[in-house]
Structure formats: C-alpha cells, structure tokens
Design an enzyme around this catalytic site. Structure first.
Site, mmCIF file in Angstrom:
data_model
loop_
_atom_site.group_PDB
_atom_site.id
_atom_site.type_symbol
_atom_site.label_atom_id
_atom_site.label_comp_id
_atom_site.label_asym_id
_atom_site.label_seq_id
_atom_site.Cartn_x
_atom_site.Cartn_y
_atom_site.Cartn_z
ATOM 1 N N GLY A 389 1.501 0.418 -6.952
ATOM 2 C CA GLY A 389 0.371 -0.241 -7.595
ATOM 3 C C GLY A 389 -0.922 0.480 -7.297
ATOM 4 O O GLY A 389 -0.953 1.380 -6.453
ATOM 5 N N PRO A 391 -4.874 1.331 -6.036
ATOM 6 C CA PRO A 391 -5.437 1.194 -4.698
ATOM 7 C C PRO A 391 -6.045 -0.190 -4.496
ATOM 8 O O PRO A 391 -6.559 -0.788 -5.424
ATOM 9 C CB PRO A 391 -6.550 2.251 -4.652
ATOM 10 C CG PRO A 391 -6.311 3.145 -5.805
ATOM 11 C CD PRO A 391 -5.538 2.378 -6.814
ATOM 12 N N GLY A 392 -5.960 -0.666 -3.271
ATOM 13 C CA GLY A 392 -6.646 -1.899 -2.904
ATOM 14 C C GLY A 392 -5.942 -3.166 -3.324
ATOM 15 O O GLY A 392 -6.541 -4.234 -3.319
ATOM 16 N N VAL A 393 -4.643 -3.102 -3.660
ATOM 17 C CA VAL A 393 -3.942 -4.332 -4.037
ATOM 18 C C VAL A 393 -3.168 -4.922 -2.855
ATOM 19 O O VAL A 393 -2.460 -5.894 -3.007
ATOM 20 C CB VAL A 393 -2.992 -4.122 -5.241
ATOM 21 C CG1 VAL A 393 -3.775 -3.843 -6.499
ATOM 22 C CG2 VAL A 393 -1.987 -3.033 -4.943
ATOM 23 N N LYS A 395 -1.066 -3.053 -0.517
ATOM 24 C CA LYS A 395 0.215 -2.441 -0.156
ATOM 25 C C LYS A 395 0.283 -2.204 1.356
ATOM 26 O O LYS A 395 1.254 -2.567 2.010
ATOM 27 C CB LYS A 395 0.399 -1.114 -0.909
ATOM 28 C CG LYS A 395 0.359 -1.281 -2.419
ATOM 29 C CD LYS A 395 0.618 0.005 -3.153
ATOM 30 C CE LYS A 395 -0.459 1.052 -2.961
ATOM 31 N NZ LYS A 395 -1.762 0.710 -3.543
ATOM 32 N N SER A 712 1.156 5.982 -25.517
ATOM 33 C CA SER A 712 0.835 4.589 -25.848
ATOM 34 C C SER A 712 -0.469 4.430 -26.630
ATOM 35 O O SER A 712 -0.807 3.321 -27.047
ATOM 36 C CB SER A 712 0.816 3.737 -24.587
ATOM 37 O OG SER A 712 -0.308 4.067 -23.812
ATOM 38 N N LYS A 755 -2.319 -3.374 -18.006
ATOM 39 C CA LYS A 755 -3.195 -3.189 -19.170
ATOM 40 C C LYS A 755 -3.830 -4.519 -19.566
ATOM 41 O O LYS A 755 -5.025 -4.579 -19.893
ATOM 42 C CB LYS A 755 -2.401 -2.608 -20.334
ATOM 43 C CG LYS A 755 -2.029 -1.146 -20.118
ATOM 44 C CD LYS A 755 -1.161 -0.643 -21.240
ATOM 45 C CE LYS A 755 -0.847 0.834 -21.055
ATOM 46 N NZ LYS A 755 0.123 1.314 -22.032
#
Ligand code: ADP
Length: 822
Positions: A389, A391-393, A395, A712, A755
């Site tokens: 994921g 950064p900063g979530v 982990k 996409s 998204k």
C-alpha cells in the site's frame, strides 16, 4: 748434471716439516735472479702425480704412495733433488706409460722429504720451470724421460699491462670475497711482478679442475695465459658474489626473527616482573571465554577456535590481527542461542492491534489467523506476509504491533536502493574492510534470533552487475533454506528460521516475481477523509501531543481543524503528512508555552494558517474541466490512487497524433487505440471527417514531470478526443477509468479502491468504471459508496453518454450558427 742452483734454506726454515701447516699452495719466496735462466736437464726423473698440477714458482706438498715413486724420491733426494712432475691423464692408472701422461710438466726441487709411520712419503716441492717430454728412456726402477725446457713467450705491450692490471684487481676482489683467505695473500700477490708467474700463482690457487689447470700450464704465451686466467677469475667472482648475497639475505632474515623473538621475550619478562600479563594474552583469553559463552553450534565454535589459534600466531601489530579479532567478535556477539520467549495470546494480540490501529479490519483479521496458526503449529511453513500500500497507511506500525503482541524484538530493514547481493550477504573476508551483510548486522542489533523482521519496500530492490539481491533475499525467506543462511563474511551458516519475516511494498507490480511467489499480499489501499479524521482524532493527536510534552488541557484540535488539514494541507492516501502537520501545530503550541506567549488551547479551522501557513492544496478540478478536450481520469501510483487530467487539443496539420507528459509505452498504445477508434467511428460520433484529416492532435497528461503508464487511461483519452472534436465539455464531477479496445469495448482495471478513495478526496461524485470491475465495489468503504455514484459501462459510447455534457449554444459548431444566421 745440472747448472741449477737452488736456495732451499729459507723455505725449509719457514716450514718446519709439519705437513699440517702446509695447507695451500704458496709462491716460492726464493729470490730468483731474473737474469738466471732455469734449464731442465736433458734426462729427468719423471714423477707422475694424480689430480695435481704443480706450477712453477709454487711450493706444494705431495704425498707419495706408489713404490716406484718412492724409489724415485729416494734416489733423487741424495742427488740433484730435481724431479719432473707430470700429471696423469687418468687417475686410475697405477703404472703410467708415456701415453698416460700429459706431455708438459714442471721441473721441481724437492725441498723436504718426510717418511710417515704408515709407510707413505710426503715431500715438499718447489716448482721451477715448465718442460716438455719427448720420450721415455727408462721405465725401471723409475721413469726417466728425455726433456726440454719450455720458456714463457712474452713481449711488452699495453695489452699485457692492461691484462695484468685486470688480473690483479680481480684477484684482489676474490681475496675480499673469500672469508678463508688470509690478509697476507694480497701482499704476496703484490710481490709477484712477472706476468707469467702471476698467472701461475693464481691458477694454482683458484678452484680449477685438472684439465683447466693443465691447460694453463700448457699455455706458454703469457698474454693468452692471462686471458684464460682472467676468465676463470671473473667466474669465481660471480660465484663468490652470489653466495655472499645469499648468505647476507639468509642472515638478515634470521637476525630479524631472532631480534623480534628476543625483544618479545624481553617484553614478556619485563611485564612479568612488573606483575602485568601480556595484553595480547589477556585479549586472547577473553575471546576464548566469549566463544565459550556464546553457545554457538558445534561447527561454528570449531571455526571460532580455529581462528583464535591462528590469531595467537599473528603479530599483534599487523592489520590481520585486528581483522581476525573483529571476526571472532562478530561470531561471539551473534545471538546463536538467544531467543525471546513467545507469549502468544490471540485475544491479547487482537487488543494490541486494535489499540494501535483504526479500522484495517480485513488485515487485522488475517494477521490474527496467521498468528493463531503459528501458535498451533510453530514449525509449520507459514507464508510470508507482505503489506502492500501507499506510504503512511500503517504498514510499519502493523509490524511493530505484531512484534509487541508476540513479545518479540522488532527489526526494520529498508531495502530501497539495495542493489548489491553483498548488501544482504556481506563481503568475503578477503576484501579489505569487509563486513557481514545487513541481515546479520540487524540480527546482532536485535540480540535475539527470533525477531519480527520487517523487510521494508521489497518493490524498491535494485539489481545490477554485482549480483541480484533478490536471489539472496529468496534464500532468507525460504523456510527450506533459511535455517542455514550463508553470510559471505561469517563463512558459517546462521539459522534464520526462527525469525518471522514480514515484507512491505508500495507497489505490487514491482516486486520481483520469485519473491512475490513466496508471499501473501495484504493490501492496504489508503484511507477516506472520514477514516483520516478518526485516525487523527484518536491516534495521531494524542501521540503528537505526548511527544511534544503537552497535556490535553494545553492543546486540543477540533474536528473542523482536522478536516481542514486533511483537505487543505495534505493530499495523500496515508496519514504520514497529516501526522506531520499535527506535529507542527503541537510544536508551535509548545514553543509558545515555553516563551510564555498567549496560545489557543483549542485549535479551530481559523487558527490553522497561524501554525501551518496558507492552505497548500487548492481544488483545481473546476478550473481544469471547463473546456472541451479536458477529461479527469484516475491513476494508481505507488503513493496511492490519484486523479489525473488528460488534455487534448487540435491544430492545422495532417491527422498526426502527438503524445507528451512522460507517458510509458503501454499508455502511448492506448492513446493510439483511442485515436483510431475516434477516427473509425467519426461519423457515428458526429465528428467532421475533414477535421480529422486537416488537423494534427496533441494529447498531454500533466504533471509533465511524473512518469505515468498503464492502459487504464484508455477511455479517458478517447473521451478527451471526442470532447474536443464535438465541442462538448466533460462534466466536472465525473472521473473515469478503464482500458479501451479497437472494437470500443471497455476492459477492467486494477486498484479500483485506491482510485475511488482518490476521486473522493478530489471531490468527484461520479466514476465511470468498467462493467467487469463492478464486483470490486464491495471493497470500497460503505460511506464512500453512499456518497459516490459508480457507473459500470461495457462500451465506449456509454462513457460518452455519462461523462460529456450536451453541446451548449456557445459551444455549438460554427456551421450551425452561420446557418442559423443565414
Ligand atoms: P507505512 O509503513 O505504511 O509507510 P507507517 O506505519 O510508518 O506507514 O505509518 C505512518 C504513521 O501513521 C504511523 O505513526 C502510524 O501509526 C500511523 N497510522 C497509519 N495507519 C494507521 C491506523 N490505521 N491507525 C492508527 N494510526 C495509523
């Protein structure tokens, strides 16, 4: 019989008859009258000798063993005392005839005869002059030959002088180099002034064999004789110089060793006197004790002791000594048998995970399952968890919580920029300044062999010519191999199987495939504004307040302020910047308290600019989409989901398409696909065919400095071109994502959740998504699903219907207007 007069007295006095003292060949000191020529009698008693050549002018002791020779000596000693001494060609002939003898010999006077008790006779002879044998006239009782004198041929010349001088210098050098030769030898040499005699003296004293000596004897021409002698002298000097050098070298080495040994012994003795023990002995004993205490596996301990034995033989001052000590210390300091005790209580673990993290239910659930399985079957092969994921979530902090829940040490090793296998595995000890690799270094730091080991950013692992670090990592992660992990520096295996490895990555696609294969990916795509508010309120504010030494009474941040920070000061999927901004506020308040300045105890939205400066992120959506040709797409970046704008414009030309904005090959291809689709369907789409052939088109994807790729954005590009060519602008709260095909189908994409979160952050209310992604909507947080509209589409035309506004009057094609006018 002879006109020869020989003065023998002086010589006899000099040698008292003891043969032992006559060890060398001496020049005769008899004062020879240069005017007086020595003439050999015509019939001369011939004394054959073995392996000896007597030169004129020398005094030589000879041993007489053969009866015939004894008879000769006995007869001559009472008579003329003169014998003709001739060398035998072969020493094994007992009774030599003429053909067994060299034809040139030396007439000599017998100075002394000594009869020894064993029956042999010893004589001392003085060589007088060379002679030649013409024939043997009598063989019994001893040989008598008809002889004639052989004079030296010599004439004064510069060459002669030069040769004499050279011979003297060479002889001088030989004397210097020969340790056994007495100093007087040089004086003797100086006293010989006849060149021929000089040669004879030198030839008699040089180490020559019979043939070489005989050759010199038979060389009557003095210049020639000098040349031959000089050649022998030169060779002798070479040999002597070389052996002197060898002796010197050997001596030097032995002396150095002896000196060092002696000094060491002295030092030890002094230290002993002073009651001190050798520093080195102390160090070695300490190391031995450390090895014992380290409780290494058997093989490792053996290796450590072997190195210690080696150490005792290395001088303390040499760099090898300290390298060796370092190595042993590394071995001793590794936690070979130190593990922390696991206290795995799943309920407790759940509490810890909840206390540290908001939400993340799916991930927490999986972690707890994982821990439960490990508890039931500690030796089982559990997969490696990988948190993926932006950064900063959270982990890293999840990893820390796992370690806390299990009661284990926590290690975090960043892999970003690791491009060399040696970073992981270390360098062999033959390299100068070598060290163990990062894995072993971290294990030593942890001090336990069963830490929770977080391999951060496995997707950033580099690779270059120095070897692929991912293959070394594979060995680390593979339970079949990691019980004997080989570090190049250690050279002995270390058991990593007790450690629990967790990986993290920003972007799954960049993880090397073989590594990905070993891991179970747990995605943490990012947070909604609502989540962020909750995290900030319950976790970040209290933590930052505490870190800055503030109490809740001194500082509170109200929800309006937190929301304003989330919207106006950060744009991210995680909460790292949010935490940073909250930290800034706390520091600002702490500074004011320290300076005794006034400060608000509750921070409201209006106070933010005072602490954080002006708002950093302006909503640009409305501005961007107000013109035809500009459409909002959605992208998935390592930093989480993001919105992206596609701009299309036209200019006079011939139907070429230009693409800019650092877009990758895949994205370029989807732009061309979109363009071809527009051209092929121009009529249905209501596009003027002429515009397509008279104009060039340019698609740009800002920001121009950030590389972008992937398929996409296909429908976004298609929509941008149609928007431009039909003058219909895109609705400003609509974004889209989906791959496009030449048949106008919309294909599914990845990262929908990220998204959607990004779109929500950016104020989008409607997202057009591929029909086949509809199933992924379940992952999207319910509150976002409620606030946003997701429109699944199968065909490109459906995108247009949902995204593009109807042409306004102002935007209507010119032709229509002119017609109207007309
Ligand atoms: P990552 O390793 O994913 O880059 P970190 O673990 O360093 O992120 O997280 C950054 C900060 O955000 C940490 O202080 C962490 O505690 C906090 N954080 C992230 N997610 C959460 C969450 N769900 N609940 C509470 N705090 C969180």
């Amino acid at each position: 019989m002879s006109d020869l007069e020989i003065e023998t007295e002086g010589i006899n006095d000099a040698h008292d008859g003891s043969l032992d003292s006559v060890t060398s060949v001496f020049p005769s000191t008899a004062s020879e009258d240069p005017q007086k020529k020595i003439v050999v009698p015509e019939l001369l008693a011939i004394l054959p000798v073995r392996d000896t050549v007597v030169f004129p002018g020398t005094i030589v002791p000879l041993t007489i063993g053969r009866e015939k020779s004894k008879r000769l000596v006995d007869a001559v000693i009472t008579n003329t005392k003169i014998v003709g001494i001739v060398a035998q060609r072969h020493s094994d002939v007992e009774d030599p005839a003429l053909e067994d003898l060299y034809r040139v010999g030396t007439a000599a006077a017998i100075l002394k005869l000594l009869k020894l008790p064993d029956g042999t006779h010893s004589i001392i002879v003085h060589g007088l002059v060379r002679f030649g044998i013409e024939a043997i006239t009598q063989t019994e009782p001893y040989l008598i030959g008809r002889c004639h004198t052989r004079e030296d041929t010599v004439s004064e010349s510069t060459e002669l002088d030069a040769l004499v001088q050279t011979a003297r210098q060479q002889a001088q050098r030989v004397i210097e180099l020969s340790p056994g030769v007495p100093e007087q030898a040089a004086e003797v040499l100086g006293s010989i002034d006849k060149p021929g005699a000089l040669c004879d003296f030198l030839a008699a004293n040089l180490q020559l064999n019979l043939i070489q000596r005989q050759e010199i004897l038979e060389t009557f021409d003095v210049v020639e004789r000098l040349k031959k002698t000089a050649a022998h002298l030169a060779k002798q000097i070479d040999v002597l110089e070389l052996s002197a050098k060898i002796q010197n070298d050997v001596k030097g080495q032995v002396e150095k060793q002896q000196r060092e040994y002696f000094l060491h012994e002295q030092m030890r003795a002094i230290q002993k006197e002073l009651g001190q023990t050798d520093g080195r002995d102390v160090e070695i004993n300490e190391l031995r004790e450390d090895i014992r205490k380290a409780k290494m596996p058997e093989g490792v301990e053996k290796e450590a002791n072997r190195e210690l034995d080696r150490l005792t033989k290395i001088p303390q001052a040499s760099p090898e000594y300290s390298n060796s000590v370092d190595y042993i210390e590394w071995l001793c300091e590794l936690p070979w048998s130190i593990s922390t005790e696991d206290h795995l209580d799943i309920k407790q673990a759940e509490k810890i995970l909840d206390a540290d993290h908001f939400d993340l239910e799916k991930v927490k659930k999986r972690i707890l399952e994982f821990l439960a399985v490990r508890k039931l079957n500690p030796k089982g092969r559990s997969p490696i968890l990988c948190f993926s994921g932006p950064p900063g979530v959270g982990k890293t902090s999840l990893g820390q919580s796992i370690a806390r829940a299990m009661g284990r040490k926590f290690i975090r090793m960043a892999l970003g920029g690791v491009r060399d296998e040696a970073d992981i595995r270390g360098h062999r000890r033959t390299y100068v300044g070598s060290m163990p690799g990062r894995i072993v270094q971290e294990i030593r730091k942890a001090g336990a062999n069963n830490p929770v080991f977080m391999l951060d950013e496995v997707d950033k692992l580099g690779q270059d010519f120095r070897g692929d670090p991912s293959s070394a990592l594979l060995e680390v992660l593979d339970p079949a191999q990691n019980h004997s992990f080989q570090d190049h520096y250690l050279g002995v295996p270390f058991d990593l199987s007790r450690a629990m490895f967790i990986a993290t990555a920003n972007y799954m696609d960049a993880i090397p495939a073989p590594l990905l294969d070993r891991m179970e990916i747990l995605e943490i795509p990012g947070y909604t504004s609502f989540d962020k508010l909750a995290i900030a309120r319950t976790y970040l504010v209290p933590r930052q307040r505490e870190e800055n030494g503030l109490t809740p009474a001194q500082l509170k941040i109200d929800d309006s302020a937190l929301s304003a920070i989330i919207e106006g000061y950060t744009r991210e999927a995680g909460v790292r910047n949010l935490e940073r901004e909250i930290g800034s506020i706390c520091r600002g308040v702490a500074a004011r308290i320290a300076q005794r300045r006034k400060h608000p105890s509750v921070i409201h939205k209006a106070d933010l600019s005072e602490f954080l400066g002006p708002v950093k992120i302006e909503p640009e959506l409305a501005l961007r989409t107000s013109t035809p040709g500009v459409v909002t797409g959605l992208a998935w970046t390592p930093a989480g989901g993001d919105i992206l704008f596609v701009e299309a414009t036209a200019m006079p030309g011939k139907g070429h398409l230009q693409l800019t904005g650092q877009i990758g090959d895949v994205m370029k291809e989807s732009a061309h696909t979109a363009y071809s689709l527009v051209r092929s369907r121009a009529k249905q789409l209501g596009i003027d065919q002429k515009r397509l052939s008279d104009q060039d088109f340019h698609i740009h994807v800002p920001a121009g400095a950030i590389p972008k790729d992937g398929p996409s954005a296909g429908i976004t590009m298609f929509t941008a071109l149609v928007s431009l060519l039909t003058n219909r602008h895109c609705k400003k709260d609509v974004a889209m994502t989906g791959e496009i095909t030449l048949r106008g189908l919309v294909l599914p994409i990845g990262g929908l959740k990220s998204k959607a979160l990004a779109a929500h952050r950016a104020g989008i209310h409607t997202i057009v998504i591929p029909h086949r992604n509809e199933k992924d909507l379940i992952d999207i947080p319910p509150d976002i699903r409620k606030q946003m509209k997701f429109i699944p589409v199968e065909k490109a035309e459906q995108v247009l219907t949902n995204a593009l506004a109807q042409p306004t009057r102002a935007n209507a094609p010119k032709r229509a207007r002119s017609r109207k006018r007309g």
